[in-house]
Scaffold this motif. Structure first.
Motif, PDB file in Angstrom:
ATOM      1  N   ASN A 100       0.706  -1.125   0.049  1.00 43.36           N
ATOM      2  CA  ASN A 100      -0.013   0.085  -0.094  1.00 43.36           C
ATOM      3  C   ASN A 100       0.783   1.228  -0.034  1.00 43.36           C
ATOM      4  OD1 ASN A 100      -2.420   1.669   0.255  1.00 43.36           O
ATOM      5  ND2 ASN A 100      -1.989   1.841   2.316  1.00 43.36           N
ATOM      6  N   LYS A 101       2.013   1.402   1.000  1.00 45.07           N
ATOM      7  CA  LYS A 101       2.714   2.483   1.044  1.00 45.07           C
ATOM      8  C   LYS A 101       3.446   2.814  -0.276  1.00 45.07           C
ATOM      9  CE  LYS A 101       6.562   4.109   3.847  1.00 45.07           C
ATOM     10  NZ  LYS A 101       7.382   4.111   4.756  1.00 45.07           N
ATOM     11  N   LYS A 102       4.260   1.788  -1.052  1.00 40.78           N
ATOM     12  CA  LYS A 102       4.558   1.967  -2.389  1.00 40.78           C
ATOM     13  C   LYS A 102       3.567   2.559  -3.197  1.00 40.78           C
ATOM     14  CE  LYS A 102       8.682  -0.699  -1.473  1.00 40.78           C
ATOM     15  NZ  LYS A 102       9.692  -1.760  -1.811  1.00 40.78           N
ATOM     16  N   LEU A 103       2.497   1.688  -3.357  1.00 38.63           N
ATOM     17  CA  LEU A 103       1.489   2.366  -4.580  1.00 38.63           C
ATOM     18  C   LEU A 103       1.019   3.726  -4.226  1.00 38.63           C
ATOM     19  CD1 LEU A 103      -0.763  -1.048  -4.436  1.00 38.63           C
ATOM     20  CD2 LEU A 103       0.284   0.106  -6.174  1.00 38.63           C
ATOM     21  N   VAL A 104       0.994   4.194  -2.853  1.00 38.57           N
ATOM     22  CA  VAL A 104       0.527   5.325  -2.659  1.00 38.57           C
ATOM     23  C   VAL A 104       1.588   6.491  -3.120  1.00 38.57           C
ATOM     24  CG1 VAL A 104       0.239   7.328  -0.697  1.00 38.57           C
ATOM     25  CG2 VAL A 104      -1.124   4.793  -0.816  1.00 38.57           C
ATOM     26  N   SER A 105       2.781   6.032  -2.798  1.00 34.09           N
ATOM     27  CA  SER A 105       3.812   6.763  -3.337  1.00 34.09           C
ATOM     28  C   SER A 105       3.934   7.011  -4.762  1.00 34.09           C
ATOM     29  CB  SER A 105       5.378   6.341  -2.742  1.00 34.09           C
ATOM     30  OG  SER A 105       6.202   6.972  -3.325  1.00 34.09           O
ATOM     31  N   ALA A 106       3.940   5.822  -5.493  1.00 34.54           N
ATOM     32  CA  ALA A 106       3.806   5.862  -6.812  1.00 34.54           C
ATOM     33  C   ALA A 106       2.833   6.695  -7.597  1.00 34.54           C
ATOM     34  CB  ALA A 106       3.603   4.191  -7.509  1.00 34.54           C
TER      35      ALA A 106
END
Length: 112
Positions: A100-106
């Motif tokens: 989730n964290k990496k998707l939000v950042s992306a």
């Protein structure tokens, strides 16, 4: 949450023709890593109700999975998430990099 399953190339063509950002996950229904990644993807979708977020199960939609790899030039992996702007892949990740964290950042990085 707007999480929509794609089943075939006809579904994909309808999505692709809308000319907006596309977020799609290739998911395996038999792989534990995919299961964990899909839970992260669902968490991401719940926090981004303004986005339409897609997925496909590779066992059920192998021709579509292959078509995505061919059209994007991104080697097939499962699990795998692609973010496309038009015909261009602006971000992709696979396996344990789907959080989730990496998707939000992306998503933040790719917003126009």
């Amino acid at each position: 949450m707007s999480l929509i399953q794609l089943h075939n190339e006809q579904d994909w063509n309808l999505v692709k023709d809308q000319k907006k950002r596309i977020i799609v996950m290739k998911n395996s229904t038999t792989c534990p890593v995919s299961h964990e990644a899909f839970k992260e993807y669902q968490k991401f979708a719940e926090g981004h109700e303004n986005e339409t977020i897609y997925y496909l199960n590779v066992q059920d939609s192998r021709p579509l999975s292959n078509a995505l790899a061919e059209q994007t030039g991104i080697k097939h992996e499962s699990p795998q998430v692609l973010i496309l702007e038009g015909d261009d892949v602006v971000w992709h990740a696979s396996h344990w990099n789907i959080t989730n964290k990496k998707l939000v950042s992306a998503l933040d990085q790719t917003k126009a």
